[in-house]
Design a protein around this motif. Sequence first.
Motif, PDB file in Angstrom:
ATOM      1  N   TRP A 194      46.206  31.281  38.930  1.00 17.67           N
ATOM      2  CA  TRP A 194      45.920  32.678  39.259  1.00 17.67           C
ATOM      3  C   TRP A 194      44.865  33.262  38.331  1.00 17.67           C
ATOM      4  O   TRP A 194      43.929  33.935  38.774  1.00 17.67           O
ATOM      5  CB  TRP A 194      47.200  33.517  39.198  1.00 17.67           C
ATOM      6  N   GLU A 195      45.005  32.995  37.040  1.00 15.40           N
ATOM      7  CA  GLU A 195      44.012  33.523  36.089  1.00 15.40           C
ATOM      8  C   GLU A 195      42.634  32.955  36.372  1.00 15.40           C
ATOM      9  O   GLU A 195      41.631  33.683  36.383  1.00 15.40           O
ATOM     10  CB  GLU A 195      44.438  33.201  34.655  1.00 15.40           C
ATOM     11  N   ASP A 196      42.575  31.643  36.607  1.00 11.97           N
ATOM     12  CA  ASP A 196      41.287  31.004  36.893  1.00 11.97           C
ATOM     13  C   ASP A 196      40.706  31.534  38.198  1.00 11.97           C
ATOM     14  O   ASP A 196      39.500  31.834  38.296  1.00 11.97           O
ATOM     15  CB  ASP A 196      41.453  29.483  36.977  1.00 11.97           C
ATOM     16  N   LEU A 197      41.547  31.660  39.217  1.00 14.05           N
ATOM     17  CA  LEU A 197      41.098  32.125  40.522  1.00 14.05           C
ATOM     18  C   LEU A 197      40.513  33.532  40.444  1.00 14.05           C
ATOM     19  O   LEU A 197      39.405  33.799  40.928  1.00 14.05           O
ATOM     20  CB  LEU A 197      42.268  32.105  41.499  1.00 14.05           C
ATOM     21  N   LEU A 198      41.246  34.442  39.825  1.00 14.55           N
ATOM     22  CA  LEU A 198      40.793  35.833  39.765  1.00 14.55           C
ATOM     23  C   LEU A 198      39.528  35.974  38.923  1.00 14.55           C
ATOM     24  O   LEU A 198      38.661  36.801  39.233  1.00 14.55           O
ATOM     25  CB  LEU A 198      41.919  36.727  39.236  1.00 14.55           C
ATOM     26  N   ALA A 199      39.397  35.150  37.896  1.00 17.09           N
ATOM     27  CA  ALA A 199      38.177  35.178  37.089  1.00 17.09           C
ATOM     28  C   ALA A 199      36.973  34.703  37.904  1.00 17.09           C
ATOM     29  O   ALA A 199      35.882  35.300  37.835  1.00 17.09           O
ATOM     30  CB  ALA A 199      38.350  34.309  35.840  1.00 17.09           C
ATOM     31  N   LEU A 200      37.151  33.642  38.679  1.00 24.43           N
ATOM     32  CA  LEU A 200      36.054  33.129  39.508  1.00 24.43           C
ATOM     33  C   LEU A 200      35.698  34.113  40.619  1.00 24.43           C
ATOM     34  O   LEU A 200      34.516  34.289  40.939  1.00 24.43           O
ATOM     35  CB  LEU A 200      36.434  31.774  40.096  1.00 24.43           C
ATOM     36  N   ILE A 201      36.693  34.748  41.189  1.00 28.02           N
ATOM     37  CA  ILE A 201      36.434  35.768  42.211  1.00 28.02           C
ATOM     38  C   ILE A 201      35.639  36.920  41.607  1.00 28.02           C
ATOM     39  O   ILE A 201      34.673  37.411  42.216  1.00 28.02           O
ATOM     40  CB  ILE A 201      37.765  36.263  42.822  1.00 28.02           C
ATOM     41  N   ASP A 202      36.045  37.347  40.442  1.00 29.68           N
ATOM     42  CA  ASP A 202      35.358  38.462  39.776  1.00 29.68           C
ATOM     43  C   ASP A 202      33.883  38.142  39.535  1.00 29.68           C
ATOM     44  O   ASP A 202      33.011  39.002  39.701  1.00 29.68           O
ATOM     45  CB  ASP A 202      36.057  38.772  38.448  1.00 29.68           C
ATOM     46  N   GLU A 203      33.612  36.882  39.194  1.00 27.60           N
ATOM     47  CA  GLU A 203      32.232  36.485  38.878  1.00 27.60           C
ATOM     48  C   GLU A 203      31.408  36.190  40.122  1.00 27.60           C
ATOM     49  O   GLU A 203      30.235  36.595  40.210  1.00 27.60           O
ATOM     50  CB  GLU A 203      32.248  35.250  37.975  1.00 27.60           C
ATOM     51  N   HIS A 204      32.011  35.510  41.099  1.00 30.48           N
ATOM     52  CA  HIS A 204      31.224  34.960  42.208  1.00 30.48           C
ATOM     53  C   HIS A 204      31.442  35.648  43.558  1.00 30.48           C
ATOM     54  O   HIS A 204      30.697  35.370  44.498  1.00 30.48           O
ATOM     55  CB  HIS A 204      31.527  33.468  42.368  1.00 30.48           C
ATOM     56  N   TRP A 205      32.429  36.529  43.668  1.00 31.43           N
ATOM     57  CA  TRP A 205      32.723  37.136  44.971  1.00 31.43           C
ATOM     58  C   TRP A 205      32.644  38.654  44.943  1.00 31.43           C
ATOM     59  O   TRP A 205      31.996  39.270  45.782  1.00 31.43           O
ATOM     60  CB  TRP A 205      34.106  36.686  45.456  1.00 31.43           C
ATOM     61  N   THR A 206      33.304  39.252  43.967  1.00 28.44           N
ATOM     62  CA  THR A 206      33.354  40.721  43.899  1.00 28.44           C
ATOM     63  C   THR A 206      31.977  41.372  43.923  1.00 28.44           C
ATOM     64  O   THR A 206      31.809  42.417  44.573  1.00 28.44           O
ATOM     65  CB  THR A 206      34.141  41.168  42.653  1.00 28.44           C
ATOM     66  N   PRO A 207      30.950  40.819  43.263  1.00 30.27           N
ATOM     67  CA  PRO A 207      29.629  41.465  43.305  1.00 30.27           C
ATOM     68  C   PRO A 207      29.055  41.625  44.714  1.00 30.27           C
ATOM     69  O   PRO A 207      28.182  42.471  44.932  1.00 30.27           O
ATOM     70  CB  PRO A 207      28.758  40.526  42.456  1.00 30.27           C
TER      71      PRO A 207
END
Length: 283
Positions: free
Chosen positions: A159-172
Amino acid sequence: MPLIDSHAHLDFYNETPTERVEVLRRAYAAGVHTVLAIGIGDGPATMHQALEIAETASGEGLPQVFASAGIHPQEAAHAGPDALEKLAALAARERCVAIGEIGLDYYHFDNPDIATQQEAFIAQMRLAAKLRKPILIHCRTSELATPQAKEKYGEADAWEDLLALIDEHWTPHALPGIMHCFSGTPAEAERSLAAGFYLSFAGNLTYPKAQGIRDAAVLAPADRILVETDAPFLAPIPLRGQRNEPAFVTQTAAALAELRGITPEELADLTTANFKNLFPSTR
C-alpha cells in the motif's frame, strides 16, 4: 435502477460453450444490466479476451459489457515492449474503458520481485495517462502472506509503495481510477480518495473479519463508491465458497446499502451514477 458489476473476469467462464452466456443471462435477470469485464487474461497473451467478449456480447436479456485491458502485477515480468504495444492497441478501442487491473502484489511468493512489479505498474500508468483512461488498481500486501512471501518481500508495504507511485506518476495527470476490491484500512481509503480514486467493494465486505473494509465503506463519500464481484472469486455471504458470478453483486450491494443506512434501490442508483460519471462512454 439496475446494478453495475464494476469488476468481473468474464473470460474465466469457459467450462462449457454456453457457460458465459448463461452467467450473463442470470446477471441480467438479477438486475445487473452492465458488467465491466477485466482484461488481464492469464497474462498479456490473452488480455484481449475480455474486450472480445465486450465487443460481441449483445442481445435481449443480456447486460451491456465493457472491458478493460492490463497486465496484472503477477505477470509483470512479461510487461515488455511487445506486451505494452498490444495493451496500447487494445486500450484505444472504443469498448475498452480502462487500463487494469494493474498495481502491486506482495502476497504470493511466486510473484515477480518488487522492482519488476513497480516498473510494469509505472509503464502502464504512463500509457493510461497518454490515452486519458482511468486505471483499475490491484493492491495486495504481504501482511497475511505465507512465511516464504514475507521473507521475499521483507518490510516492504504494497500500500505504501502503491500510493507513493500513484502520487508521483498518476496524480499529476488529474485522472481518476478505481481501487478494485478495496481491502485496505480506513486510513488507506482516505488516502486513495484524496488521490482521486473510487472505492469498489466486493464480496469480502461481507466476511466476518472484514471490519476494516466495512469501516472504509461507511466513511467513503456517496459519489465515490462502486460495487463489484471480482467473479469468479470472492462470493459474498451467504454464497461464500461458491463460484462467484455477476448476479451475486446484488448481495454485496445489499450489505453496502445496510452499512450506509440506505435502501438497496438507492445504492443501485448511486453506484450506477458513479460508474457512468467515471466512464461517460457507458451512458
